[in-house]
Design an enzyme around this catalytic site. Structure first.
Site, PDB file in Angstrom:
ATOM      1  N   PHE A 127      -7.006  18.256  -6.868  1.00 46.43           N
ATOM      2  CA  PHE A 127      -7.640  17.332  -7.808  1.00 46.43           C
ATOM      3  C   PHE A 127      -8.577  16.395  -7.062  1.00 46.43           C
ATOM      4  CE2 PHE A 127      -5.998  12.968  -7.745  1.00 46.43           C
ATOM      5  CZ  PHE A 127      -4.975  13.094  -6.818  1.00 46.43           C
ATOM      6  N   GLY A 135     -12.729   5.047  -3.511  1.00 43.69           N
ATOM      7  CA  GLY A 135     -11.402   5.669  -3.665  1.00 43.69           C
ATOM      8  C   GLY A 135     -10.610   4.848  -4.655  1.00 43.69           C
ATOM      9  N   SER A 136     -10.402   3.573  -4.321  1.00 48.39           N
ATOM     10  CA  SER A 136      -9.636   2.697  -5.215  1.00 48.39           C
ATOM     11  C   SER A 136     -10.353   2.491  -6.544  1.00 48.39           C
ATOM     12  CB  SER A 136      -9.433   1.320  -4.561  1.00 48.39           C
ATOM     13  OG  SER A 136      -8.863   1.437  -3.286  1.00 48.39           O
ATOM     14  N   THR A 162      -7.366  17.064  -1.014  1.00 49.80           N
ATOM     15  CA  THR A 162      -6.221  17.716  -0.400  1.00 49.80           C
ATOM     16  C   THR A 162      -6.154  19.139  -0.952  1.00 49.80           C
ATOM     17  OG1 THR A 162      -5.078  15.616  -0.260  1.00 49.80           O
ATOM     18  CG2 THR A 162      -3.711  17.590  -0.097  1.00 49.80           C
ATOM     19  N   ARG A 281      21.359   8.148  24.175  1.00 47.51           N
ATOM     20  CA  ARG A 281      20.675   7.420  25.240  1.00 47.51           C
ATOM     21  C   ARG A 281      21.540   6.253  25.700  1.00 47.51           C
ATOM     22  NH1 ARG A 281      16.628   8.194  28.911  1.00 47.51           N
ATOM     23  NH2 ARG A 281      15.588   6.217  29.397  1.00 47.51           N
ATOM     24  N   HIS A 351      13.498   5.185  20.300  1.00 46.37           N
ATOM     25  CA  HIS A 351      13.204   6.277  21.237  1.00 46.37           C
ATOM     26  C   HIS A 351      12.591   5.790  22.556  1.00 46.37           C
ATOM     27  CE1 HIS A 351      13.813   8.920  17.762  1.00 46.37           C
ATOM     28  NE2 HIS A 351      13.797   9.940  18.588  1.00 46.37           N
ATOM     29  N   GLY A 352      12.266   4.500  22.628  1.00 48.95           N
ATOM     30  CA  GLY A 352      11.672   3.991  23.866  1.00 48.95           C
ATOM     31  C   GLY A 352      10.419   4.776  24.218  1.00 48.95           C
ATOM     32  N   GLU A 376      -2.620   8.262  -3.213  1.00 46.10           N
ATOM     33  CA  GLU A 376      -2.306   7.870  -4.601  1.00 46.10           C
ATOM     34  C   GLU A 376      -2.360   6.363  -4.798  1.00 46.10           C
ATOM     35  OE1 GLU A 376      -2.414  10.391  -6.189  1.00 46.10           O
ATOM     36  OE2 GLU A 376      -1.242  12.035  -5.332  1.00 46.10           O
TER      37      GLU A 376
HETATM   38  C1  LIG Z   1      -5.589  12.502   3.882  1.00 43.90           C
HETATM   39  C2  LIG Z   1      -6.091  12.046   2.552  1.00 43.90           C
HETATM   40  C3  LIG Z   1      -5.948  12.870   1.447  1.00 43.90           C
HETATM   41  C4  LIG Z   1      -6.470  12.468   0.201  1.00 43.90           C
HETATM   42  N1  LIG Z   1      -6.385  13.311  -0.870  1.00 43.90           N
HETATM   43  C5  LIG Z   1      -7.047  13.003  -2.021  1.00 43.90           C
HETATM   44  C6  LIG Z   1      -7.118  13.947  -3.091  1.00 43.90           C
HETATM   45  O1  LIG Z   1      -6.528  15.025  -3.044  1.00 43.90           O
HETATM   46  N2  LIG Z   1      -7.884  13.641  -4.175  1.00 43.90           N
HETATM   47  C7  LIG Z   1      -8.551  12.436  -4.290  1.00 43.90           C
HETATM   48  O2  LIG Z   1      -9.206  12.217  -5.298  1.00 43.90           O
HETATM   49  N3  LIG Z   1      -8.462  11.493  -3.292  1.00 43.90           N
HETATM   50  C8  LIG Z   1      -7.741  11.764  -2.168  1.00 43.90           C
HETATM   51  N4  LIG Z   1      -7.684  10.856  -1.136  1.00 43.90           N
HETATM   52  C9  LIG Z   1      -8.383   9.578  -1.274  1.00 43.90           C
HETATM   53  C10 LIG Z   1      -7.447   8.409  -1.447  1.00 43.90           C
HETATM   54  O3  LIG Z   1      -6.918   8.407  -2.740  1.00 43.90           O
HETATM   55  C11 LIG Z   1      -8.263   7.123  -1.130  1.00 43.90           C
HETATM   56  O4  LIG Z   1      -8.537   7.121   0.251  1.00 43.90           O
HETATM   57  C12 LIG Z   1      -7.497   5.876  -1.506  1.00 43.90           C
HETATM   58  O5  LIG Z   1      -7.388   5.759  -2.902  1.00 43.90           O
HETATM   59  C13 LIG Z   1      -8.196   4.617  -0.964  1.00 43.90           C
HETATM   60  O6  LIG Z   1      -9.547   4.638  -1.280  1.00 43.90           O
HETATM   61  P1  LIG Z   1     -10.645   4.359  -0.147  1.00 43.90           P
HETATM   62  O7  LIG Z   1     -10.290   5.175   1.027  1.00 43.90           O
HETATM   63  O8  LIG Z   1     -11.979   4.565  -0.742  1.00 43.90           O
HETATM   64  O9  LIG Z   1     -10.466   2.854   0.220  1.00 43.90           O
HETATM   65  P2  LIG Z   1     -11.177   1.629  -0.520  1.00 43.90           P
HETATM   66  O10 LIG Z   1     -11.018   1.746  -1.976  1.00 43.90           O
HETATM   67  O11 LIG Z   1     -12.550   1.486   0.022  1.00 43.90           O
HETATM   68  O12 LIG Z   1     -10.278   0.430   0.002  1.00 43.90           O
HETATM   69  C14 LIG Z   1     -10.432  -0.142   1.315  1.00 43.90           C
HETATM   70  C15 LIG Z   1      -9.442  -1.297   1.453  1.00 43.90           C
HETATM   71  O13 LIG Z   1      -9.707  -2.294   0.474  1.00 43.90           O
HETATM   72  C16 LIG Z   1      -8.549  -2.518  -0.322  1.00 43.90           C
HETATM   73  N5  LIG Z   1      -8.986  -2.793  -1.701  1.00 43.90           N
HETATM   74  C17 LIG Z   1      -9.870  -2.086  -2.451  1.00 43.90           C
HETATM   75  N6  LIG Z   1     -10.003  -2.646  -3.657  1.00 43.90           N
HETATM   76  C18 LIG Z   1      -9.184  -3.714  -3.686  1.00 43.90           C
HETATM   77  C19 LIG Z   1      -8.866  -4.718  -4.674  1.00 43.90           C
HETATM   78  N7  LIG Z   1      -9.410  -4.708  -5.886  1.00 43.90           N
HETATM   79  N8  LIG Z   1      -7.979  -5.680  -4.338  1.00 43.90           N
HETATM   80  C20 LIG Z   1      -7.404  -5.710  -3.114  1.00 43.90           C
HETATM   81  N9  LIG Z   1      -7.676  -4.811  -2.136  1.00 43.90           N
HETATM   82  C21 LIG Z   1      -8.533  -3.821  -2.432  1.00 43.90           C
HETATM   83  C22 LIG Z   1      -7.720  -1.264  -0.228  1.00 43.90           C
HETATM   84  O14 LIG Z   1      -6.346  -1.509  -0.489  1.00 43.90           O
HETATM   85  C23 LIG Z   1      -7.986  -0.870   1.223  1.00 43.90           C
HETATM   86  O15 LIG Z   1      -7.140  -1.644   2.052  1.00 43.90           O
HETATM   87  C24 LIG Z   1      -7.114  11.202   0.088  1.00 43.90           C
HETATM   88  C25 LIG Z   1      -7.215  10.353   1.209  1.00 43.90           C
HETATM   89  C26 LIG Z   1      -6.731  10.770   2.429  1.00 43.90           C
HETATM   90  C27 LIG Z   1      -6.882   9.853   3.621  1.00 43.90           C
END
Ligand SMILES: Cc1cc2nc3c(=O)[nH]c(=O)nc-3n(C[C@H](O)[C@H](O)[C@H](O)COP(=O)(O)OP(=O)(O)OC[C@H]3O[C@@H](n4cnc5c(N)ncnc54)[C@H](O)[C@@H]3O)c2cc1C
Length: 396
Positions: A127, A135-136, A162, A281, A351-352, A376
């Site tokens: 998905f 992302g967020s 993923t 240990r 585990h040191g 998520e």
């Molecule tokens: C290995 C991996 C697999 C993944 N798989 C999938 C997948 O299958 N499908 C998919 O759609 N996505 C996937 N993701 C994406 C993942 O869901 C996002 O990385 C995650 O939601 C965070 O979004 P971002 O990386 O853009 O961080 P950002 O949204 O840019 O956030 C950066 C920082 O700001 C903080 N922040 C942002 N907005 C706010 C707010 N309003 N208030 C307070 N703090 C805030 C966040 O908590 C974070 O600390 C994957 C990510 C990784 C690393």
């Protein structure tokens, strides 16, 4: 009390499924996990074994060839699998989310078309909401599906899929112009079919290659470039545009229980390794477990594992009972992932210096725990969901 993460009130069938999975994890996953992980090798044999056990269809209804099990069973299975190797639980997680979305929101034709083949693992789901710039903040997506005479054309860049390479069905969230005032009603989920693999895997769909990650190895995480990908209106999840955001949030909600369960699995394994090492240990003439600082660490680790497990179980049970559980899923995900990081860190300290060696499993868990804080939705995002819901519930 015996071992951690035991669950009261399971049916005989649930207990049997868990026993089979635990045996599979102990025999087929744990012995090879670290080696495969260090080689960043896809766990083909393990995935084949899970297919044979029916895990790909665990929650798919029996009428579509699945086992028709509950979210609780699924979460407990995930705890077991992640205890062996978290990446393996990642192989089934996006598949499970897409199957859940089709089961809940798909048209009868979409259910018939996909669910039976998803139950066998022939069709494998990924998905895709995230993009390079977000992302967020899902509402900010820029991938667009423009209407054509006979369907839509999707153009945009997606990030962090993923199973993006191994999947052959991707639920893709796109902007569509429904003329709605709310941005949330101008989003649509499309079921995009493609070949598994890398390169141009369908007309206008390119999967460039695997993203090189800190941990969560073995499993493929990719970008996806959509360049005027033509798709018929039949591929809109549920048949009607404008519902994509809500469908995705429903998928992510059960996904949060899954990530919580994964975090419990990693933490439980870190606890097992830590308590074993602490008894072997020796320092200052006795096993380090007999130093109170280590003993307290063990007690805190176990308590955190049990707390996180209880919260994951509660969220899953609420969903199974058809109740609202956004707050509980957010709390479970947040607590389980934060505790996971702390428990792994405590085990690492026990585990040191050896914990820093790649020969020891805890080194892998240390890198895996970090991802639990992100996937998520980060803890910050969980706090927003929890806080806003509480303000509504406790409105003056
Ligand atoms: C290995 C991996 C697999 C993944 N798989 C999938 C997948 O299958 N499908 C998919 O759609 N996505 C996937 N993701 C994406 C993942 O869901 C996002 O990385 C995650 O939601 C965070 O979004 P971002 O990386 O853009 O961080 P950002 O949204 O840019 O956030 C950066 C920082 O700001 C903080 N922040 C942002 N907005 C706010 C707010 N309003 N208030 C307070 N703090 C805030 C966040 O908590 C974070 O600390 C994957 C990510 C990784 C690393």
């Amino acid at each position: 009390m015996g071992s951690l993460v035991r669950t009261d009130g399971l049916t005989t069938e649930q207990a049997e499924i868990l026993a089979v999975v635990r045996e599979f994890v102990d025999k087929k996953i744990i012995p090879v996990a670290t080696e495969l992980e260090h080689a960043d090798e896809y766990p083909t044999e393990i995935v084949e074994g899970l297919r044979e056990l029916g895990i790909f269809g665990l929650m798919i209804p029996e009428e579509y060839g699945g086992l028709g099990e509950s979210l609780l069973t699924y979460a407990l299975v995930v705890e077991e699998i992640a205890r062996g190797w978290m990446s393996v639980s990642g192989v089934i997680n996006t598949h499970f989310i897409v199957a859940h979305m089709i089961k809940q929101h798909g048209t009868p034709e979409q259910k018939e078309r996909y669910l039976p083949r998803m139950a066998t693992g022939e069709v494998r789901g990924a998905f895709s909401m995230s993009e390079p710039g977000l992302g967020s903040d899902v509402s900010a997506i820029t991938t667009k599906a423009a209407r054509t005479d006979d369907g839509y054309e999707i153009t945009g860049q997606k990030m962090w899929l993923t199973n993006g390479g191994s999947a052959n069905l991707v639920a893709v969230l796109c902007k569509t112009d429904e003329g709605a005032e709310s941005v949330y009603r101008n989003m649509t989920t499309f079921l995009v079919e493609k070949e598994s693999g890398f390169g141009e895997t369908a007309q206008g769909v390119t999967i460039p290659g695997k993203i090189d990650k800190m941990g969560y190895k073995g499993i493929d995480t990719t970008e996806m470039i959509l360049d005027h990908h033509r798709v018929s209106s039949d591929q809109i999840l549920g048949g009607k545009p404008g519902k994509g955001f809500y469908q995705m949030m429903d998928g992510v909600e059960v996904g949060r229980v899954n990530v919580g369960a994964r975090a419990v699995g990693i933490a439980n394994r870190a606890f097992e390794l830590g308590i074993a090492y602490a008894q072997q240990r020796e320092s200052f003439g006795k096993p380090i477990a007999q130093h109170q600082a280590i003993l307290f660490r063990i007690a805190e680790m176990a308590t955190k594992v049990e707390t996180a497990h209880a919260m994951v179980v509660r969220a899953a049970r609420l969903k199974d009972a058809g109740e609202r559980m956004d707050v509980e899923a957010g709390m479970a995900k947040m607590v389980a992932s934060e505790y996971c990081k702390e428990v792994v860190e405590a085990s690492f300290r026990i585990h040191g210096g050896y914990g820093y060696s790649r020969e020891y499993e805890i080194e892998r868990l240390y890198r895996e725990a970090a991802f639990m804080l992100i996937g998520e939705g980060t803890s910050d995002i969980q706090k927003m969901i929890i806080g806003r819901a509480l303000l509504q519930d406790y409105q003056l």
